[in-house]
Design a protein around this motif. Structure first.
Motif, PDB file in Angstrom:
ATOM      1  N   HIS A 384       0.831  -1.202   0.000  1.00  0.00           N
ATOM      2  CA  HIS A 384       0.000   0.000   0.000  1.00  0.00           C
ATOM      3  C   HIS A 384       0.873   1.262   0.000  1.00  0.00           C
ATOM      4  O   HIS A 384       0.737   2.133  -0.859  1.00  0.00           O
ATOM      5  CB  HIS A 384      -0.908  -0.023   1.233  1.00  0.00           C
ATOM      6  CG  HIS A 384      -1.838   1.136   1.340  1.00  0.00           C
ATOM      7  ND1 HIS A 384      -3.176   1.042   1.041  1.00  0.00           N
ATOM      8  CD2 HIS A 384      -1.634   2.426   1.712  1.00  0.00           C
ATOM      9  CE1 HIS A 384      -3.755   2.217   1.222  1.00  0.00           C
ATOM     10  NE2 HIS A 384      -2.836   3.080   1.640  1.00  0.00           N
ATOM     11  N   HIS A 388       1.741   4.257  -2.886  1.00  0.00           N
ATOM     12  CA  HIS A 388       1.729   5.724  -2.779  1.00  0.00           C
ATOM     13  C   HIS A 388       3.025   6.313  -3.347  1.00  0.00           C
ATOM     14  O   HIS A 388       3.003   7.325  -4.053  1.00  0.00           O
ATOM     15  CB  HIS A 388       1.614   6.152  -1.313  1.00  0.00           C
ATOM     16  CG  HIS A 388       0.206   6.151  -0.774  1.00  0.00           C
ATOM     17  ND1 HIS A 388      -0.800   6.880  -1.348  1.00  0.00           N
ATOM     18  CD2 HIS A 388      -0.340   5.531   0.305  1.00  0.00           C
ATOM     19  CE1 HIS A 388      -1.925   6.698  -0.649  1.00  0.00           C
ATOM     20  NE2 HIS A 388      -1.673   5.880   0.355  1.00  0.00           N
ATOM     21  N   GLU A 411      -5.897   7.463  -3.101  1.00  0.00           N
ATOM     22  CA  GLU A 411      -5.623   6.075  -2.705  1.00  0.00           C
ATOM     23  C   GLU A 411      -5.573   5.116  -3.894  1.00  0.00           C
ATOM     24  O   GLU A 411      -5.614   3.899  -3.712  1.00  0.00           O
ATOM     25  CB  GLU A 411      -6.664   5.604  -1.684  1.00  0.00           C
ATOM     26  CG  GLU A 411      -6.626   6.344  -0.356  1.00  0.00           C
ATOM     27  CD  GLU A 411      -5.303   6.189   0.394  1.00  0.00           C
ATOM     28  OE1 GLU A 411      -4.631   5.148   0.242  1.00  0.00           O
ATOM     29  OE2 GLU A 411      -4.935   7.140   1.121  1.00  0.00           O
ATOM     30  N   SER A 414      -2.114   3.068  -4.151  1.00  0.00           N
ATOM     31  CA  SER A 414      -1.882   2.303  -2.924  1.00  0.00           C
ATOM     32  C   SER A 414      -2.801   1.090  -2.863  1.00  0.00           C
ATOM     33  O   SER A 414      -2.357  -0.039  -2.632  1.00  0.00           O
ATOM     34  CB  SER A 414      -2.096   3.204  -1.716  1.00  0.00           C
ATOM     35  OG  SER A 414      -3.373   3.811  -1.776  1.00  0.00           O
TER      36      SER A 414
END
Ligand SMILES: [Zn+2]
Length: 597
Positions: A384, A388, A411, A414
């Motif tokens: 995750h 990013h 998001e 991620s």
């Protein structure tokens, strides 16, 4: 983990500064002051005579200032995160907060000038703004809903003793609550966090007791908490609908997220329509737990625990392989975080809890922090946070003002990275226990992020309408129970005590309608992932284009360019396809022996 394993990596911040007490750090503070003065000196140029080229030059100064400030502040925050108990880091973080406020004040004349320009003049200047264009557009987004300066001043002033005070009161009241629960024959007094941990326990009676106690306490306070909510909702409408002329209470949040009202309505409709997918999941879960039907208390009951532990090296290898299979470029950018020692995975006392990826500025590889403990969830977190980092790195051709994705897309990489990892583990791990644990966790998480949040927004939308029509706490609670009935159908045994659950959701007090952003972000990624499964290789460049855009365009603009149409219900329905497939896989796994057999 065994002691023979190599030590977990700790990050190195020297790409920023040698230390908080270093000469370089002091000089950086001085350099910021000089850049600020240079920026302030452009103020006399903000006239009718300013050309698009002239504005561009001012924005370049501003961008440069932002980069210096981000490095300076970022260093203080990262030093604090790695050791929150270090007194120097504490002091410098406090000073960093102060500096951030000062810079905000000293650059305010520029942003105020820009926001106040008549539209035709702003359009002319935007023509020469290059990569800064979207940042400027964002600043003016609220302009049609802005009141006169004296009105705005009064609202600000009255908010301190009004809205902010009410939210503060809600926090003060609810943070004071204590909860009683009998565990192993002993009566204990618990905080909310401690109480809620029992929802995830194996023992059905502990799960039920945990919920019952939470709901008992909040229900007992329903008059005062309900009154606070009503006041906040009325304030929201009075200010935003009556004075500012937003089309609806929800439209305020949509403007902030830069999403058209119809897109959000479509998202919520699709979620309601597809609630049956999760209802099937809850029936399956009941079967696995060996009960006729789940009670609402059992929603997060654990199903199996693989006990699988991933040493750091294996976790990195799995994440990198998952990224590499998808895009070697993404893998290279993720690997760079580790190679440049920008990753801190150690478990240390004083280190900030949780995990994050910090993007400082386009010229620097982001930093990632987590406390790696070898659980499957830690491996997913690694994917995750590195996702990013990939997102920020792909967008590093943009300015410091337009690199970061806006909330609805923040998001994307991620969550997508997590999906790649989980699919890889599911495909490769022969252990049924591991696969079952991964799939159940995926469904549990998606329920909590998508359906639960979408229904909170559905509740809020109706609650705002009912309060305007004079609705009281019991009215709202009746409606809340209705949303739960619709959400769960007959897949769950729903007890009446849940009618007061909404009183315990801080988000709806703090930030009305914030919750749908969770559902939006998560379902967007599932839908993109489904497109990837359907299209394979041709999807990849389209997806990378979304990431490369960073925050240089509106969410709709970025997705449109990539050929992704979020206005269509069919797009959002695709996301549920991913969940349906996970369900099918779960259903194929052999059932455990019935309890007691
Ligand atoms: Zn994240």
């Amino acid at each position: 983990m065994t002691t023979t394993e190599p030590a977990l990596p700790r990050w190195d911040l020297s790409d920023l500064f040698p230390g908080l007490d270093s000469e370089a750090y002091r000089q950086a503070r001085q350099a910021i002051e000089e850049s600020l003065q240079a920026f302030e000196a452009t103020r006399p140029n903000l006239t009718e005579a300013l050309t698009p080229q002239g504005l561009f030059e001012i924005l370049r100064l501003y961008d440069g200032l932002q980069r210096q400030v981000s490095r300076y502040l970022g260093f203080a925050y990262l030093r604090f995160a790695e050791d929150t108990q270090d007194p120097l880091a504490q002091t410098m973080r406090g000073r960093a907060d102060q500096l951030a406020a000062e810079i905000g004040n000293r650059t305010l004349p520029f942003t105020l000038w820009w926001k106040a320009l008549p539209e035709p003049r702003a359009q002319t200047l935007l023509g020469g703004a290059g990569d800064f264009r979207q940042w400027l557009i964002n600043l003016r987004r609220e302009a049609p809903f802005t009141l006169s300066e004296p009105e705005e001043r009064v609202i600000n002033l009255k908010d301190v003793s009004g809205r902010h005070a009410l939210v503060g009161l809600y926090d003060t009241l609810t943070n004071r609550y204590t909860f009683e629960m009998t565990v192993d024959g002993a009566k204990r007094s618990l905080t909310r966090g401690e109480l809620e941990a029992y929802r995830y326990r194996r023992e059905p009676e502990l799960r039920a007791a945990s919920y019952r106690e939470l709901l008992r306490v909040y229900a007992g306070e329903r008059n005062v908490l309900g009154q606070l909510y009503q006041s906040l909702v009325r304030d929201w409408r009075n200010e935003n609908v009556d004075l500012r002329r937003f089309a609806s209470p929800l439209a305020v949040r949509n403007l902030g997220n830069d999403l058209p009202d119809e897109v959000v309505d479509t998202l919520l409709e699709v979620c309601r329509h597809k609630a049956t997918v999760f209802q099937r999941f809850f029936r399956l879960k009941a079967e696995w737990l060996g009960v006729e039907r789940l009670r609402r208390y059992d929603l997060y009951a654990p199903v199996g625990d693989s006990g699988r532990v991933y040493p750091m090296a294996e976790a990195v290898a799995e994440v990198m392989a998952a990224f590499e299979d998808f895009s070697p470029e993404a893998q290279r950018l993720a690997q760079r975080v580790l190679d440049e020692h920008h990753y801190d995975g150690q478990v240390r006392p004083g280190k900030r809890a949780g995990a994050f990826c910090a993007t400082i500025e386009p010229a620097l590889t982001p930093w990632v922090l987590q406390s790696y403990q070898g659980q499957p969830r830690d491996v997913a977190t690694l994917a995750h946070e590195l996702g990013h980092a990939v997102h920020a790195s792909l967008a590093s051709a943009h300015s410091a003002l337009t690199q970061d994705a806006t909330l609805p897309l923040a998001e994307t990489a991620s969550t997508f990275g997590e999906m790649l990892l989980i699919d890889r583990l599911l495909a490769r791990d022969p252990d049924e226990e591991v696969r079952r644990a991964l799939l159940f966790r995926q469904m549990d998480d998606n329920y909590a992020t998508i359906l639960r949040q979408a229904y909170f927004a559905v509740f809020e939308r109706e609650a705002h309408a009912r309060v305007a029509a004079g609705g009281q706490v019991d009215d709202l609670s009746d409606f809340y129970l209705e949303t739960l009935r619709e959400q769960f159908g007959d897949s769950i045994e729903l007890s009446d005590d849940f009618r007061f659950e909404w009183l315990a959701i801080p988000h709806i007090y703090h930030t009305p309608f914030y919750v749908y952003a969770y559902a939006f972000g998560q379902l967007l990624v599932l839908s993109l992932y489904q497109e990837y499964r359907e299209q394979g290789a041709p999807f990849i460049p389209r997806y990378l284009e979304i990431l490369r855009a960073g925050g240089s365009d509106s969410p709709l603009g970025i997705l449109d360019k990539a050929g992704v149409d979020i206005r269509r219900a069919a797009f959002w329905e695709k996301g549920f396809g991913v969940l349906e497939r996970a369900l099918e896989e779960l259903a194929r796994l052999p059932r455990p022996a019935p309890p007691g057999a």
